[in-house]
Design a protein around this motif. Structure first.
Motif, mmCIF file in Angstrom:
data_model
loop_
_atom_site.group_PDB
_atom_site.id
_atom_site.type_symbol
_atom_site.label_atom_id
_atom_site.label_comp_id
_atom_site.label_asym_id
_atom_site.label_seq_id
_atom_site.Cartn_x
_atom_site.Cartn_y
_atom_site.Cartn_z
ATOM 1 N N ALA A 10 0.833 -1.207 0.000
ATOM 2 C CA ALA A 10 0.000 0.000 0.000
ATOM 3 C C ALA A 10 0.869 1.260 0.000
ATOM 4 O O ALA A 10 0.586 2.220 -0.731
ATOM 5 C CB ALA A 10 -0.922 -0.006 1.212
ATOM 6 N N LEU A 112 -7.112 -1.540 5.112
ATOM 7 C CA LEU A 112 -6.496 -2.730 4.530
ATOM 8 C C LEU A 112 -6.934 -3.957 5.310
ATOM 9 O O LEU A 112 -7.264 -3.860 6.497
ATOM 10 C CB LEU A 112 -4.965 -2.612 4.587
ATOM 11 N N MET A 192 -3.305 -3.439 -6.281
ATOM 12 C CA MET A 192 -4.389 -3.211 -5.323
ATOM 13 C C MET A 192 -5.727 -3.022 -6.043
ATOM 14 O O MET A 192 -5.806 -2.274 -7.019
ATOM 15 C CB MET A 192 -4.082 -1.981 -4.449
ATOM 16 N N TYR A 228 -8.469 -3.188 -0.948
ATOM 17 C CA TYR A 228 -8.529 -2.069 -0.008
ATOM 18 C C TYR A 228 -9.925 -1.456 -0.040
ATOM 19 O O TYR A 228 -10.702 -1.669 -0.968
ATOM 20 C CB TYR A 228 -7.444 -1.039 -0.289
#
Length: 269
Positions: A10, A112, A192, A228
């Motif tokens: 991230a 997360l 992500m 996420y």
């Protein structure tokens, strides 16, 4: 994938978004960088930033246009970290950038997955089992062909009509054949995928949102991708769902945009 590895992924993505080094988010000192376009940035953001503040809880990285560099540096070093993201202090930043034609537009909290809870403790399996035990629901995992006809207002959080090509996988909850809840994942970047969730009004507070969100998160993790979750700070229902689904707050962002763009957004119907 461990929680440490997920957090590092991230931060590296935020570095691509902010035009900085991912280790900058772990420093104790604040940092100001000049924003720039990056092919690896998330597709849901517009670069370059005019003024964006990002924090993982240790410091602030401000990614800005050149003309606001001095203003941003003075602001993030004047107040305590957490106060830079809230009023009344935030008004000082807004007053400083408004003469340049900008104002604060987006304020969001990002979460997360906690794999120790989601996978290790079997939370996703537990939530799905609790939903299915009632005998009234079934959960279906869908690819793009499965939700291509679902781009309607009621599923506007789970799917993005403006970026259909990025929606890659979804989990739907059905009650006697009727779709009553939908969690969708958008391929915002290579590493992500963002999860969005919608549940029809008459079916809320029954565990549907958390069962779908956690199940979809597991499906994404199986692909080696980090899921996420993003929501506005005032969206209590969404925040509760994130926590119930095995997600934990990871970073926050405040982003400014041109005033004209904000007016345009406010007049859309």
């Amino acid at each position: 994938m461990t929680n440490k590895e997920i957090l590092e992924i991230a931060m590296k993505q935020s570095a691509a978004d902010s035009n900085c080094n991912w280790l900058d988010f772990k420093e104790k000192q604040n940092k100001v960088v000049i924003s720039g376009k990056n092919k690896d940035a998330r597709k849901c953001i517009r670069l370059p930033f005019v003024c964006d503040l990002t924090s993982y809880g240790t410091n602030i990285v401000a990614s800005v246009c050149k003309e606001l560099e001095g203003i941003a540096k003075e602001y993030i070093n004047k107040f305590q970290l957490e106060h830079c993201f809230e009023t009344p202090n935030l008004h000082e930043l807004m007053d400083s950038i408004r003469p340049y034609g900008y104002n604060v537009c987006f304020m969001a909290e990002y979460s997360l997955p906690d794999t120790d809870i989601l996978l290790g403790a079997g939370l996703a399996d537990k939530l799905q089992a609790e939903l299915l035990e009632s005998g009234s629901y079934e959960i279906r995992i869908m690819g793009q062909d499965g939700f291509k006809d679902l781009y309607t207002a009621q599923w506007g959080n789970a799917l993005c009509k403006e970026r259909k090509e990025l929606d890659v996988i979804a989990a739907g909850a059905y009650n006697n054949g009727k779709l009553v809840g939908l969690a969708g994942a958008s391929k915002d970047c290579q590493a992500m995928w963002q999860i969005g969730i919608d549940v029809l009004p008459g079916y809320r507070r029954q565990g549907i949102a958390s069962a779908l969100t956690s199940r979809l998160a597991v499906e994404i993790l199986k692909k080696g991708i980090v899921p996420y979750y993003c929501c506005a700070w005032a969206n209590i229902g969404s925040i509760r769902n994130a926590v119930a689904s095995g997600f934990r707050p990871a970073w926050v962002q405040v982003t400014a945009t041109p005033v004209e763009k904000i007016k345009e957004m406010n007049t859309k119907k």
